[in-house]
Write an enzyme that holds these catalytic residues in place. Structure first.
Site, mmCIF file in Angstrom:
data_model
loop_
_atom_site.group_PDB
_atom_site.id
_atom_site.type_symbol
_atom_site.label_atom_id
_atom_site.label_comp_id
_atom_site.label_asym_id
_atom_site.label_seq_id
_atom_site.Cartn_x
_atom_site.Cartn_y
_atom_site.Cartn_z
ATOM 1 N N HIS A 21 0.841 -1.200 0.000
ATOM 2 C CA HIS A 21 0.000 0.000 0.000
ATOM 3 C C HIS A 21 0.876 1.250 0.000
ATOM 4 O O HIS A 21 0.551 2.247 -0.642
ATOM 5 C CB HIS A 21 -0.927 0.006 1.214
ATOM 6 C CG HIS A 21 -2.058 -0.962 1.075
ATOM 7 N ND1 HIS A 21 -3.375 -0.572 1.026
ATOM 8 C CD2 HIS A 21 -2.073 -2.308 0.953
ATOM 9 C CE1 HIS A 21 -4.145 -1.643 0.883
ATOM 10 N NE2 HIS A 21 -3.378 -2.705 0.853
ATOM 11 N N ASN A 371 1.126 -4.666 -7.262
ATOM 12 C CA ASN A 371 2.302 -3.835 -7.568
ATOM 13 C C ASN A 371 3.307 -4.618 -8.402
ATOM 14 O O ASN A 371 3.801 -4.123 -9.420
ATOM 15 C CB ASN A 371 2.987 -3.364 -6.284
ATOM 16 C CG ASN A 371 2.124 -2.396 -5.519
ATOM 17 O OD1 ASN A 371 1.881 -1.280 -5.970
ATOM 18 N ND2 ASN A 371 1.643 -2.815 -4.363
ATOM 19 N N ASP A 391 -6.156 -10.830 -3.965
ATOM 20 C CA ASP A 391 -6.292 -10.557 -5.400
ATOM 21 C C ASP A 391 -5.197 -11.230 -6.224
ATOM 22 O O ASP A 391 -5.244 -11.197 -7.454
ATOM 23 C CB ASP A 391 -6.296 -9.038 -5.652
ATOM 24 C CG ASP A 391 -4.994 -8.383 -5.227
ATOM 25 O OD1 ASP A 391 -4.405 -8.812 -4.220
ATOM 26 O OD2 ASP A 391 -4.554 -7.432 -5.905
ATOM 27 N N GLN A 392 -4.219 -11.835 -5.557
ATOM 28 C CA GLN A 392 -3.124 -12.491 -6.297
ATOM 29 C C GLN A 392 -3.675 -13.539 -7.267
ATOM 30 O O GLN A 392 -3.174 -13.700 -8.382
ATOM 31 C CB GLN A 392 -2.155 -13.165 -5.320
ATOM 32 C CG GLN A 392 -1.441 -12.205 -4.396
ATOM 33 C CD GLN A 392 -0.902 -12.890 -3.138
ATOM 34 O OE1 GLN A 392 -0.737 -14.105 -3.091
ATOM 35 N NE2 GLN A 392 -0.603 -12.106 -2.107
HETATM 36 N N1 UDP Z 1 9.431 -5.068 -3.415
HETATM 37 C C1 UDP Z 1 10.716 -4.556 -3.369
HETATM 38 N N2 UDP Z 1 11.735 -5.414 -3.103
HETATM 39 C C2 UDP Z 1 11.554 -6.742 -2.896
HETATM 40 C C3 UDP Z 1 10.231 -7.253 -2.948
HETATM 41 C C4 UDP Z 1 9.187 -6.389 -3.226
HETATM 42 O O1 UDP Z 1 10.934 -3.357 -3.568
HETATM 43 O O2 UDP Z 1 12.541 -7.440 -2.628
HETATM 44 C C5 UDP Z 1 8.308 -4.125 -3.683
HETATM 45 C C6 UDP Z 1 7.696 -4.379 -5.040
HETATM 46 O O3 UDP Z 1 8.389 -3.645 -6.029
HETATM 47 C C7 UDP Z 1 6.260 -3.931 -4.838
HETATM 48 C C8 UDP Z 1 6.000 -4.157 -3.347
HETATM 49 O O4 UDP Z 1 7.279 -4.351 -2.737
HETATM 50 O O5 UDP Z 1 6.123 -2.559 -5.145
HETATM 51 C C9 UDP Z 1 5.168 -5.400 -3.055
HETATM 52 O O6 UDP Z 1 3.846 -5.153 -3.427
HETATM 53 P P1 UDP Z 1 2.940 -6.279 -4.066
HETATM 54 O O7 UDP Z 1 1.605 -5.663 -4.317
HETATM 55 O O8 UDP Z 1 3.582 -6.878 -5.251
HETATM 56 O O9 UDP Z 1 2.895 -7.416 -2.964
HETATM 57 P P2 UDP Z 1 2.533 -7.428 -1.395
HETATM 58 O O10 UDP Z 1 3.802 -7.169 -0.676
HETATM 59 O O11 UDP Z 1 1.487 -6.379 -1.152
HETATM 60 O O12 UDP Z 1 2.033 -8.810 -1.190
#
Ligand code: UDP
Length: 491
Positions: A21, A371, A391-392
């Site tokens: 978020h 993201n 939502d994955q």
């Molecule tokens: N991300 C990052 N480095 C990592 C893993 C994830 O910067 O090693 C960032 C990625 O670019 C994305 C966010 O963390 O912007 C993860 O958001 P996403 O919606 O994909 O997954 P969530 O963490 O919400 O399950």
């Protein structure tokens, strides 16, 4: 107040305390700040401290373009590592209880400090934000941080326009306007009778009670990507696709003291620089997903046998998550690191945006958070999808079947299938060198071009952002007057 004495228009962005978020919120904040607005991003103190400890926030307010970004952290009332944060039913209630009061007080304080807030951009997991904005007579927008298709699914679920899976009929297919036929396990799992974390689904659904009032829903997607779903939802409510939000931000913005990462990023770009183009497998499952130890072992063997170089994000297991869910940190098979040597780079957290833009990256093994999905699509990188929940599972379907950029490894929690090493290795080969590989890459590059087109000056997303900024600036004087008047009635 005369026009000259007015401070820069102040926009307050409220965000749920998680990386998935914070990233789109900060990216939107930077975009708006770069156009001359004063931005405050508000989240919990607990999450804020992780940003500060990771060195992701420097001196505040931080100048961005002709505007500024500041942060506001509210205390959620619980100690560090309090296990109750892992119980989402409790945590959502606690956020509402503490956040509503903190937001109300902060809006009053800012007005008193001659920095009155002109509008609030709320978060779908924190639907009470809009209620507070309404109490103050402030215009309120929502930053929807998932896809428009997922928004449409929640919307139709909330107004019961068709039958969704239920206790008595858990496996029914769902046909919604402008979306492909969805199997029961392709809707966000929070809406499924057997899905976990129902509190999140309920919070999101609460947001939809506001859809009938004319506020606008900003989305980190773009017209070309989800045309049918966007066109359809636009007939129902004011949807504004303004993504991909990360695309227009230069890397120099991300490098400085304002990155939004909740962990320090490990350097891996120099390692990638030494690898041939289109050769490296990037593996990351976002900030929350924790796969089974068995799955990690199978992937490790598959990677080892494949011969491809790989960059693997193995984030540390947070203490409260280990304590609460009884999880253990992942362990790589004996002798694995010696065997793969220079071919492997294991990091705790990567600068993902930079990684995905690197020419050496051949494919991305992802959990399909929105993201990560948008970042992969907009960087032209094919994916192997290994969704878990939320939502994955929907994003995985779209990446594979609608956008044509991916191959499927799993279907998510309803299936709970182990992907064994040979299968994983075969999928890697298919995505990188097999006959399907060229098609995946061509499609991915097509989306990359479309994303760039949407995000440049005059592009569809950038035009919506410019309209939004003018609207906010226009309403700002008005809102300040209303806010001061309504403060008088609230106090
Ligand atoms: N991300 C990052 N480095 C990592 C893993 C994830 O910067 O090693 C960032 C990625 O670019 C994305 C966010 O963390 O912007 C993860 O958001 P996403 O919606 O994909 O997954 P969530 O963490 O919400 O399950």
């Amino acid at each position: 107040m005369s026009a000259e004495s007015q401070p820069p228009c102040h926009v307050f962005l409220l965000t749920f305390p998680s990386q998935g978020h914070m990233n789109p919120t900060l990216r939107l904040g930077k975009k708006l700040a770069s156009k001359g607005l004063y931005i405050t991003i508000s989240t919990t103190l607990d999450f804020g401290l992780s940003l500060i400890n990771a060195g992701s926030i420097g001196q505040l307010p931080s100048p961005v373009g002709s505007g500024f970004i500041n942060f506001h952290f509210w205390n959620d009332g619980w100690e560090k590592d309090d296990l109750r944060r892992r119980d989402l039913d409790l945590f959502m209630l606690q956020l509402e209880l503490t956040g509503k009061a903190a937001l109300t007080q902060t809006l009053k304080d800012r007005a008193g400090e001659n920095r009155p807030v002109s509008c609030l951009i709320g978060n779908p997991f924190l639907p009470w934000g809009c209620d507070v904005a309404n109490d103050f007579g402030l215009p309120c927008f929502i930053l929807w941080v998932q896809s428009c298709s997922v928004f449409s699914i929640y919307y139709h679920y909330s107004c019961k326009s068709v039958d969704f899976p239920s206790e008595s009929n858990p496996c029914c297919d769902i046909q919604l306007p402008s979306l492909p036929l969805l199997k029961h396990d392709e809707i966000p799992s929070f809406l499924h009778p057997y899905g976990e974390y129902k509190a999140i689904g309920l919070s999101i659904l609460q947001q939809f009670r506001n859809v009938s009032v004319p506020f606008c829903i900003l989305m980190d997607t773009f017209e070309e990507l989800e045309k049918d779903a966007i066109d359809h939802m636009m007939t129902i409510c004011p949807v504004k696709p303004i993504g991909p939000l990360f695309k227009t931000l230069k890397f120099s913005d991300e490098k400085g003291a304002l990155s939004g990462d909740f962990m320090k990023t490990d350097d891996c770009i120099e390692w990638l620089d030494l690898k041939p183009p289109n050769s490296v497998v990037y593996i990351s499952f976002g900030s929350i997903v924790h796969l089974s130890q068995k799955q990690i072992e199978e992937m490790a063997h598959g990677l080892c046998n494949s011969g491809f170089p790989f960059l693997w994000v193995m984030k540390p297991l947070p203490k409260d998550m280990a304590d609460c869910l009884g999880l253990k940190p992942h362990v790589l098979p004996d002798g694995f690191l010696e065997k793969v040597g220079e071919r492997a780079k294991i990091v705790k957290w990567s600068p993902q945006q930079k990684v995905l833009s690197h020419p050496s990256i051949a494919c991305f093994v992802t959990h399909c958070g929105w993201n990560s999905s948008v970042e992969a699509l907009s960087s032209g990188v094919p994916v192997l999808v290994l969704p878990q929940w939320g939502d994955q599972v929907t994003n995985a379907k779209f990446l594979v079947e609608q956008f044509g950029v991916g191959l499927r490894l799993t279907r998510g929690v309803t299936e709970m299938r182990l992907v064994v090493r040979d299968e994983f290795e075969k999928c890697l080969r298919d995505a990188i060198v097999g006959p399907k590989a060229e098609e995946l890459r061509e499609n991915a590059l097509k989306w990359k071009k479309a994303a760039e087109k949407a995000a440049v000056e005059g592009g569809s997303s950038e035009t919506y952002v410019d309209e939004l900024v003018s609207k906010i600036k226009k309403q700002s004087g008005n809102a300040m007057d209303v806010q001061i008047k309504s403060m008088c009635s609230i106090v």
